[in-house]
Design an enzyme around this catalytic site. Structure first.
Site, mmCIF file in Angstrom:
data_model
loop_
_atom_site.group_PDB
_atom_site.id
_atom_site.type_symbol
_atom_site.label_atom_id
_atom_site.label_comp_id
_atom_site.label_asym_id
_atom_site.label_seq_id
_atom_site.Cartn_x
_atom_site.Cartn_y
_atom_site.Cartn_z
ATOM 1 N N SER A 100 0.796 -1.221 0.000
ATOM 2 C CA SER A 100 0.000 0.000 0.000
ATOM 3 C C SER A 100 0.831 1.275 0.000
ATOM 4 O O SER A 100 0.291 2.367 -0.047
ATOM 5 C CB SER A 100 -0.958 0.011 1.186
ATOM 6 N N LYS A 137 -6.524 3.669 8.814
ATOM 7 C CA LYS A 137 -5.610 4.654 8.219
ATOM 8 C C LYS A 137 -6.221 6.046 8.299
ATOM 9 O O LYS A 137 -5.531 7.022 8.584
ATOM 10 C CB LYS A 137 -5.319 4.274 6.773
#
Ligand code: ADP
Length: 888
Positions: A784, A827
């Site tokens: 990611s 996140k």
């Protein structure tokens, strides 16, 4: 001591059964019989001027001995007086002190007038009977002339027997009396010194001996030592002072002799005792020597105790047989023989394990369970709902083989405490087994007994600790088990969690099957991904993603602060942490998904406050004198058994005044200065991102770690070299590949991005590229970071800084497509914590935004990207850098 007393002609008489009161003596009596209560009430209690009463000894017929005749004749005739026996047959109408007797009761002819020094009245519950406790002082002897049995109690016509002062003066001149006095004093002194040696008492009597007239002291002396009734009666009858003195000398001397004889006997016995003590000592030594030699008879007893324990362990029959076999083997072994100890420890384990012993299960009350969850945890609505569903199924079908709940989330989000709430709701015991770092299958399943130092596995050990076969067992950090050459703990766990197999769980050490089916398992993990799929398949994952700042604030105010204060013996009267300060602690001192550090910081504040309160308490009690402080701190100390006097408020000091001054001066309200003093300078501030991305080549990414979502900076720099890529910062293989892909993509698109003047220009001509992921201690991996890497490189080559308020996440393909990634909610929460305002996400992650709490979402600008170009467009101020000409 009684001075000369005016004796009335008639006295109320209190009969003393087999007991004599002598002049000068004190006695404390409890009156319970109706006649004596009436007497005390009328003669002493209700009268303003407390009168005198007469105490006359009475004796049962059984108490009469041949001594009686001797005494009454001997003493009485000498002085020309005679003790006369008044016989009253109480069986007709009267009772003596409430007791009815058919036998003859003998009244003594003489008694002692007494006055009450102290009276107290009591009412017995539940009967409501009135009783009196009276302290009487004997005053002077009297003769009973006529005893009247009319009225509620006895009365008697009395005449005094005391010699007058003038008569006494005459007697004192008598040489016989002087000799007798000297004799008595010498004997009395001797007795006192013997007693002093023995019991360190007698000081008071010694003083009396010096100060009181001896003929009076004779009475007191005889009364204070244990004399027989006959002896005391003869003392009462000795009206003549000379007779009294000689009688007393005789009695005291006899007492002295008997003490001496007793002492001799004691010495003899002590001699024998020390012999037996010697024997005892020798035996002890012998036992120690035997033990040293491994030749201990005690083992016999120990083994018998072990056998008893085994018998009461409730083992299933096949296991009982196995245990007995092992026990027989053990009995045949010598303690020093190899294997003896291990066999014993093994049998101890068999005896200790809860084979059948189950904790009492309460009838599950879903409402109470919900209340319990609510009162322990703030928020977590969905999680709590799922737990209630789980409990509801258990209630309807207690043996349901439902999935094992697995709480997944960063540390400090309440996984463990939820599990313990489940146990509380079910009324079961709770046991936690830590699986973090378990790589050896033997940790779960135990070592075979053939190994030296072999032990049972953690599950069996946990069950032994908890002592019941149906606890809630928390398998903590189930994602942290790994496998290596020593086997695979996950496969052992698979057996544990499989309802088909766990009825006969096989621990290698135990070597007999153990039924785990009654245990309720709950697991926790930081991440679901490392859990092997077959294991994950047995579990139902419940995610706890972490809290927003607002949620943390509520948790702190409602749960953490009260708990922390309580743990430190404080309450809100001593320490207040205002909301604004908690907010500062959250923003400046913690940046975590859970609340563990927050709790730690609050505890640090409470500790500091506790020190201050404790210091103040000392100051108050010293400066203001003695005062019972009702502070929880002191109560705590008391509870620990520490010394703490019950202090008394000195006269003239107002109670309220002290407690008010105390309270006002001890209330501590946390302010910014205190935060800095206790917690140190702020650890985080919102300017971090701005400072770090000020130079081109740095970008802000969002990553997922075991601590939840995190903001991760990526730094890239170029230097003279020959086109190599250097990577640092504890990186895994996937992230290294991502870096390679990112560089390739940037090089391929260099012209389009206007990073190079022409297509043929090589970006790496004469240079090396170094990419670093700071926070070196944290291992990083995963795809990611793709978009973040590209952005950092573009920033480097374009020499243009990225926006400090923007963070990003997303995987990138070689062709520049942005692919979705996991952990979006975590996140975004992390970005929010770090004060980030804009977040770039892969377009296909749009669906994950529903999980993000609305207040967080509304405070952020979410930018969706389909291709890498979209990311770059959003990441730079005023759009992508290719709009301008590259300076490189
Ligand atoms: P974990 O097991 O997830 O690492 P813990 O269960 O040990 O976390 O929780 C850490 C502390 O935070 C505990 O004292 C717990 O009670 C508290 N806590 C966590 N979440 C909440 C919540 N939602 N409400 C109240 N207290 C909480």
């Amino acid at each position: 001591m009684a001075e000369s007393v005016e004796l009335p002609g008639r006295l109320a008489i209190l009969p003393f059964r087999n007991q004599v009161l002598l002049p000068g003596a004190f006695i404390r009596i409890r009156c319970t019989s109706p006649t004596s209560v009436k007497l005390v009430e009328q003669e002493l209690w209700q009268r303003e001027e407390k009168g005198l009463i007469g105490i006359v000894p009475v004796r049962d017929a059984a108490e009469m001995t041949s001594m009686d005749s001797v005494l009454s004749q001997g003493v009485g005739s000498e002085s020309g007086e005679r003790s006369t026996k008044v016989q009253i047959n109480t069986s007709d109408a009267h009772k003596v002190d409430g007791k009815s007797h058919s036998e003859v009761i003998h009244w003594h002819k003489r008694g002692v007038a007494a006055r009450a020094l102290h009276l107290s009245r009591g009412v017995e519950k539940p009967s409501g009977r009135v009783t009196y406790i009276v302290v009487l002082e004997g005053l002077c002897r009297f003769n009973v002339e006529e005893l009247s049995t009319r009225g509620p109690y006895y009365t008697a016509k009395v005449s005094t027997l005391e010699v007058t002062k003038a008569e006494m003066e005459q007697v004192e001149q008598d040489p016989e009396f002087v000799t007798l006095s000297r004799q008595f004093k010498a004997t009395a002194m001797e007795l006192i010194s013997v007693l002093e040696q023995k019991q360190k008492t007698g000081g008071r009597i010694k003083v009396l001996l010096e100060t009181l007239p001896l003929h009076k002291l004779a009475d007191i002396f005889v009364f204070s030592f244990e004399m027989s009734l006959e002896e005391q009666l003869s003392m009462l009858d000795s009206v003549d002072p000379k007779v009294r003195l000689s009688k007393a000398t005789e009695l005291v001397d006899r007492h002295l002799q008997s003490i001496r004889v007793a002492e001799k006997i004691t010495q003899k016995v002590e001699g024998q005792l020390s012999k037996s003590q010697k024997e005892f000592l020798l035996r002890q030594q012998m036992r120690a020597i035997k033990e040293e030699l491994g030749d201990n008879d005690d083992d016999e007893d120990d083994l018998a105790a072990l056998e008893r324990k085994m018998q009461s362990a409730g083992m299933p029959s096949n296991i009982w047989k196995h245990a007995q076999r092992e026990f027989r083997r053990l009995k045949k072994m010598q303690p020093q023989q190899p294997g003896y100890n291990s066999s014993r420890v093994y049998l101890e384990l068999l005896a200790d394990l809860p084979w059948q012993k189950a904790g009492e299960e309460q009838e599950l009350d879903l409402k109470a369970a919900k209340d319990c969850l609510d009162s322990d945890h703030y928020g977590l609505v969905k999680v709590k709902q799922r737990i209630i569903e789980y409990l509801a199924v258990r209630k309807l079908k207690p043996d349901a083989r439902g999935p094992v709940l697995c709480f997944v989330g960063p540390p400090g989000v309440g996984k463990t405490s939820l599990a313990s709430s489940i146990a509380a709701a079910l009324g079961r015991k709770f046991v936690r087994i830590s699986l973090g770092g378990v790589k050896d299958e033997a940790d779960i399943r135990g070592h075979r007994r053939t190994y030296i130092g072999s032990m049972p596995g953690r599950l069996i050990d946990g069950l032994k600790r908890v002592g019941v076969c149906n606890p809630v067992m928390l398998l903590d950090e189930i994602d942290k088990t790994g496998s290596d050459v020593r086997g695979d703990p996950a496969s052992a766990l698979l057996e544990v969690l499989d309802p088909e197999q766990n009825q006969s769980f096989n621990d290698h050490y135990l070597n007999v099957p153990y039924d785990l089916s009654k245990v309720i398992f709950v697991a926790t993990a930081n991440r679901a991904q490392p859990i092997p799929p077959p294991l994950l398949d047995r579990m139902e994952v419940i995610e706890l993603p972490g809290y927003t700042a607002e949620e943390k604030l509520r948790i702190a105010m409602q749960h953490l602060i009260p708990r922390v204060l309580d743990q430190h013996g404080l309450n809100s009267e001593y320490l207040q942490i205002p909301e604004a300060m908690v907010k500062l602690v959250i923003q400046r001192y913690t940046r975590e998904a859970g609340v563990r550090n927050l709790e730690r910081n609050l505890a640090a504040l409470a500790r500091a406050a506790a020190v201050r309160v404790a210091e103040q308490e000392q100051a108050v009690s010293v400066s203001k004198g003695a005062h019972k402080l009702a502070s929880p701190l002191l109560d705590n100390r008391l509870a620990e058994g520490a010394e703490m006097e019950m202090e008394v408020l000195p006269m003239g000091v107002n109670n309220n005044e002290i407690s008010n001054t105390f309270k006002i001066s001890s209330l501590l309200v946390v302010d910014e200065a205190m935060l800095e003093k206790v917690l140190g300078p702020p650890r985080f501030d919102d300017r971090e991102a701005a400072d770090r991305v000020a130079t081109p080549g740095v970008s802000v990414g969002l990553v997922w770690t075991t601590f939840g979502g995190e903001v991760q900076f990526v730094e890239a720099t170029a230097m003279v070299g020959n086109g190599e890529l250097h990577l640092t910062g504890q990186l895994g293989d996937v992230i290294k590949e991502s870096a390679q892909i990112a560089l390739t993509w940037v090089r391929a698109r260099a012209a389009d991005l206007k990073l190079a003047a022409a297509e043929e220009t090589n970006l790496l001509q004469g240079r090396d590229i170094h990419i670093h992921f700071p926070a070196g201690a944290v291992p990083k991996d995963g795809p990611s970071a793709g978009v973040t890497l590209v952005t950092a490189l573009v920033s480097l080559f374009s020499q243009k800084s990225v926006r400090a308020d923007t963070a990003m996440t997303g995987e990138m393909t070689l062709r520049g497509l942005v692919l979705p990634v996991g952990g979006i909610k975590d996140k975004i929460l992390a970005a929010h914590r770090h004060g980030i305002k804009r977040v770039i996400l892969p377009e296909r992650n749009l669906k994950d935004l529903v999980e993000v709490p609305a207040p967080v979402l509304s405070s952020l600008e979410i930018l969706l990207a389909k291709r890498m170009e979209d990311v770059l467009e959003h990441a730079f101020d005023g759009g992508a850098p290719w709009r301008q000409h590259s300076k490189l």
